[in-house]
Write a protein that holds these residues in place. Sequence first.
Motif, PDB file in Angstrom:
ATOM      1  N   ALA A   1       1.072  -1.168   0.064  1.00 18.20           N
ATOM      2  CA  ALA A   1      -0.338  -0.095   0.139  1.00 18.20           C
ATOM      3  C   ALA A   1       0.738   0.870  -0.190  1.00 18.20           C
ATOM      4  CB  ALA A   1      -1.109   0.155   1.288  1.00 18.20           C
ATOM      5  N   ALA A   2       1.988   1.031   1.001  1.00 18.09           N
ATOM      6  CA  ALA A   2       2.756   2.525   0.828  1.00 18.09           C
ATOM      7  C   ALA A   2       3.648   2.720  -0.782  1.00 18.09           C
ATOM      8  CB  ALA A   2       3.968   2.094   2.034  1.00 18.09           C
ATOM      9  N   ALA A   3       4.035   1.547  -1.451  1.00 17.92           N
ATOM     10  CA  ALA A   3       4.667   1.855  -2.634  1.00 17.92           C
ATOM     11  C   ALA A   3       3.370   2.365  -3.704  1.00 17.92           C
ATOM     12  CB  ALA A   3       4.961  -0.298  -2.707  1.00 17.92           C
ATOM     13  N   ARG A   4       2.369   2.179  -3.920  1.00 14.03           N
ATOM     14  CA  ARG A   4       1.545   2.784  -4.731  1.00 14.03           C
ATOM     15  C   ARG A   4       0.473   3.480  -4.152  1.00 14.03           C
ATOM     16  NH1 ARG A   4      -1.182  -2.824  -2.947  1.00 14.03           N
ATOM     17  NH2 ARG A   4      -3.277  -2.072  -2.053  1.00 14.03           N
ATOM     18  N   ARG A   5       1.082   4.535  -2.736  1.00 16.71           N
ATOM     19  CA  ARG A   5       0.507   5.437  -2.133  1.00 16.71           C
ATOM     20  C   ARG A   5       0.050   6.706  -3.204  1.00 16.71           C
ATOM     21  NH1 ARG A   5      -1.994   3.918   2.507  1.00 16.71           N
ATOM     22  NH2 ARG A   5       0.405   3.903   3.002  1.00 16.71           N
ATOM     23  N   GLN A   6      -1.701   6.324  -3.117  1.00 18.63           N
ATOM     24  CA  GLN A   6      -2.104   7.909  -3.920  1.00 18.63           C
ATOM     25  C   GLN A   6      -1.774   8.687  -3.284  1.00 18.63           C
ATOM     26  OE1 GLN A   6      -5.555   5.300  -3.806  1.00 18.63           O
ATOM     27  NE2 GLN A   6      -5.889   5.712  -6.084  1.00 18.63           N
ATOM     28  N   THR A   7      -1.576  10.064  -3.626  1.00 19.04           N
ATOM     29  CA  THR A   7      -2.296  11.356  -2.989  1.00 19.04           C
ATOM     30  C   THR A   7      -3.195  10.889  -2.643  1.00 19.04           C
ATOM     31  OG1 THR A   7      -1.744  12.442  -4.896  1.00 19.04           O
ATOM     32  CG2 THR A   7       0.012  12.126  -4.338  1.00 19.04           C
ATOM     33  N   GLY A   8      -3.663  12.425  -1.858  1.00 16.72           N
ATOM     34  CA  GLY A   8      -5.207  13.029  -1.818  1.00 16.72           C
ATOM     35  C   GLY A   8      -5.690  11.978  -0.122  1.00 16.72           C
ATOM     36  N   PRO A   9      -7.387  12.387  -0.023  1.00 22.06           N
ATOM     37  CA  PRO A   9      -7.600  11.383   1.102  1.00 22.06           C
ATOM     38  C   PRO A   9      -7.826  10.509   0.916  1.00 22.06           C
ATOM     39  CG  PRO A   9      -8.720  13.289   0.054  1.00 22.06           C
ATOM     40  CD  PRO A   9      -8.409  13.466  -0.660  1.00 22.06           C
ATOM     41  N   VAL A  10      -7.913   9.737   2.065  1.00 20.78           N
ATOM     42  CA  VAL A  10      -8.872   8.177   2.021  1.00 20.78           C
ATOM     43  C   VAL A  10      -9.962   8.113   2.313  1.00 20.78           C
ATOM     44  CG1 VAL A  10      -9.213   6.022   3.099  1.00 20.78           C
ATOM     45  CG2 VAL A  10      -6.796   7.731   3.326  1.00 20.78           C
ATOM     46  N   PHE A  11     -11.315   9.634   2.170  1.00 24.34           N
ATOM     47  CA  PHE A  11     -12.491   9.532   2.475  1.00 24.34           C
ATOM     48  C   PHE A  11     -12.513  11.311   2.418  1.00 24.34           C
ATOM     49  CE2 PHE A  11     -11.050   6.079   5.071  1.00 24.34           C
ATOM     50  CZ  PHE A  11     -12.247   4.779   4.928  1.00 24.34           C
ATOM     51  N   GLN A  12     -14.218  11.077   1.272  1.00 27.05           N
ATOM     52  CA  GLN A  12     -14.753  12.255   1.157  1.00 27.05           C
ATOM     53  C   GLN A  12     -15.566  12.312   1.881  1.00 27.05           C
ATOM     54  OE1 GLN A  12     -13.079  15.035  -0.028  1.00 27.05           O
ATOM     55  NE2 GLN A  12     -11.919  14.018  -1.825  1.00 27.05           N
ATOM     56  N   GLY A  13     -16.169  13.581   2.411  1.00 28.81           N
ATOM     57  CA  GLY A  13     -17.770  14.043   2.402  1.00 28.81           C
ATOM     58  C   GLY A  13     -17.839  15.140   1.475  1.00 28.81           C
ATOM     59  N   ILE A  14     -19.241  15.346   1.446  1.00 26.80           N
ATOM     60  CA  ILE A  14     -20.328  16.332   1.046  1.00 26.80           C
ATOM     61  C   ILE A  14     -20.161  17.562   1.483  1.00 26.80           C
ATOM     62  CG2 ILE A  14     -21.410  17.237  -1.032  1.00 26.80           C
ATOM     63  CD1 ILE A  14     -21.756  13.649  -1.902  1.00 26.80           C
ATOM     64  N   ASP A  15     -19.851  18.619   1.411  1.00 35.20           N
ATOM     65  CA  ASP A  15     -20.324  19.668   2.396  1.00 35.20           C
ATOM     66  C   ASP A  15     -21.705  19.969   1.736  1.00 35.20           C
ATOM     67  OD1 ASP A  15     -21.087  22.186   3.076  1.00 35.20           O
ATOM     68  OD2 ASP A  15     -19.450  23.356   2.052  1.00 35.20           O
ATOM     69  N   GLY A  16     -22.786  20.135   3.167  1.00 34.58           N
ATOM     70  CA  GLY A  16     -24.136  19.666   3.159  1.00 34.58           C
ATOM     71  C   GLY A  16     -24.525  18.264   2.763  1.00 34.58           C
ATOM     72  N   GLY A  17     -23.547  17.392   3.084  1.00 33.85           N
ATOM     73  CA  GLY A  17     -24.166  15.445   3.890  1.00 33.85           C
ATOM     74  C   GLY A  17     -23.748  15.652   2.278  1.00 33.85           C
ATOM     75  N   ILE A  18     -23.438  13.670   2.934  1.00 30.85           N
ATOM     76  CA  ILE A  18     -23.300  12.754   1.685  1.00 30.85           C
ATOM     77  C   ILE A  18     -24.841  12.638   0.773  1.00 30.85           C
ATOM     78  CG2 ILE A  18     -23.142  10.094   1.583  1.00 30.85           C
ATOM     79  CD1 ILE A  18     -20.664  11.918   1.503  1.00 30.85           C
ATOM     80  N   GLY A  19     -25.975  12.835   2.526  1.00 29.60           N
ATOM     81  CA  GLY A  19     -27.424  12.439   1.333  1.00 29.60           C
ATOM     82  C   GLY A  19     -27.658  13.737   0.493  1.00 29.60           C
ATOM     83  N   THR A  20     -26.897  14.801  -0.240  1.00 31.31           N
ATOM     84  CA  THR A  20     -27.461  15.549  -0.703  1.00 31.31           C
ATOM     85  C   THR A  20     -26.924  14.676  -2.423  1.00 31.31           C
ATOM     86  OG1 THR A  20     -25.051  16.899  -0.857  1.00 31.31           O
ATOM     87  CG2 THR A  20     -27.357  17.382   0.238  1.00 31.31           C
ATOM     88  N   LEU A  21     -25.717  13.407  -2.099  1.00 35.32           N
ATOM     89  CA  LEU A  21     -25.557  12.938  -3.779  1.00 35.32           C
ATOM     90  C   LEU A  21     -27.210  12.330  -4.082  1.00 35.32           C
ATOM     91  CD1 LEU A  21     -23.283  11.865  -5.425  1.00 35.32           C
ATOM     92  CD2 LEU A  21     -23.205  10.568  -4.219  1.00 35.32           C
ATOM     93  N   PRO A  22     -27.831  11.799  -3.602  1.00 28.96           N
ATOM     94  CA  PRO A  22     -28.727  11.254  -4.480  1.00 28.96           C
ATOM     95  C   PRO A  22     -29.452  12.655  -4.927  1.00 28.96           C
ATOM     96  CG  PRO A  22     -28.689  10.298  -2.198  1.00 28.96           C
ATOM     97  CD  PRO A  22     -27.808  11.274  -2.122  1.00 28.96           C
ATOM     98  N   ASP A  23     -30.110  13.547  -4.515  1.00 28.56           N
ATOM     99  CA  ASP A  23     -30.583  13.971  -5.351  1.00 28.56           C
ATOM    100  C   ASP A  23     -30.072  14.774  -6.175  1.00 28.56           C
ATOM    101  OD1 ASP A  23     -33.453  13.966  -3.202  1.00 28.56           O
ATOM    102  OD2 ASP A  23     -32.317  15.907  -2.204  1.00 28.56           O
TER     103      ASP A  23
END
Length: 491
Positions: free
Chosen positions: A213-235
Amino acid sequence: MQRSTNRVDTGTGHVVVIGGGIAGLAAAHRLLATGLRVTLLEATDRLGGKLMTGDIAGTQVDLGAESMLARRPEAVDLARAVGLGDRLQPPATATAAVWTRGELRPMPKGHVMGVPGDPAALGGVLSPEGLARIAQERDLTPTAVGDDVAVGAYVADRLGREVVDRLVEPLLGGVYAGDAYRLSMRAAVPQLFEVAREGGSLLDGVQCIQQQAAARRQTGPVFQGIDGGIGTLPDAVADAVRAGGGEILTATPVLGLTRTTDGWDIRTDTRVITADGIVLATPAWSASTLLAAESPAASVELAGVEYASMALVTLAFRRSDVAATGALDGRSGFLVPPVDGRTIKASTFSTHKWKWVADAAPDLFVLRTSVGRYGEEDHLHREDTELVDVSLRDLAEATGLAAKPVDTEVTRWIGGLPQYPVGHLTRVARIRDEVAKLPALRVCGAVYDGVGIPACIASAHRAADEIAADLAGEIIATPTLVQGTRSEAGQ
């Protein structure tokens, strides 16, 4: 008599997606991109399934899933595709704790779903006896795993039950609300299953996973949320589907499916809708009922899928009342091992974890607890006030928080998470084999390839792509089939 060639002439087919959770919405979005006509049917009056926002003390927060794995591309890519790219937001802190053996202890680093590569990282969480048991692991003979094995059983055999009870259980419980001693290693932690199949030391295998995992370490976060909530994604996905010409009908339960010479009839409570293809994006029990007539074998397999229920208790406090509670400082929350006999199984400090929550309610401190897991669902029959009270008691004991909330919200997810016991992937393969015998019908959702948001979306994309390929092949290759040929080929 020749079948109608209307679909051949237009080059498009009509696909009905049954189920308006994130998998169904993602399938509809994908199908529209192939040029197919799409109708999505949702039995309830709300889209999104277990992705939902709500109001707490005047602030919008997630009342269901709150983050998505960003190291898999499907969920983040879908959010960007529907115009939410500029609202993606990683957690402000990922510093979590484990409430175990009477104290909040820092979550150990260097593990794979609670399975350590270096026991030295577990001091404080495990007893001296537990650490000594781990130290014996490299001297043990290999443990046979066969086609599958329970995570808890295998790890306990290699490292002792304390690792399972204090680390693996709370981490897996946070994902599946399940029992580690029942959960399939092959389905839930496939990288560990590959290590187990190779035999040898589990500790060495975990270290190897971490090195890779370290050898192929990606830049950027492991997790993401959404401003306003993940619950805004379906709409947002629903809006994109409608903008692309798709039709979405809520409060439209499907009562039955029937194969015809030209495709499918979908019977709702008010009418019959004809379709060339179907994507079934419902929970297992609903899919089982709908497939009972056309695929009894798949129906029986789906009926055997078990679910766990849980409740989320969201609490809002005056931030000034919480400021003196040092145990909350800097943490995103904590997990609770079931072996410690507490009622709550986890708590998320939303105000710390999500900058958008802190910015939206600068005078409030918002957190939530979760209650219930597979086999321990009696708590869900309590009144809302009881669940709030027991959450406050556990929070007070864990953190010293003595403040009274200014607002509370209890959200119950009955049958919310499918369980992945030993042999689950074999069951899924049998279901898909049987469903594939039906013309232009596919299944998708949390039952099949993982319960996380990216996994559900990937499952939806697979189903949509296969349906599109089926219909494209039919339109190109069979414009003059006689009536009945399609039905007979699917027997």
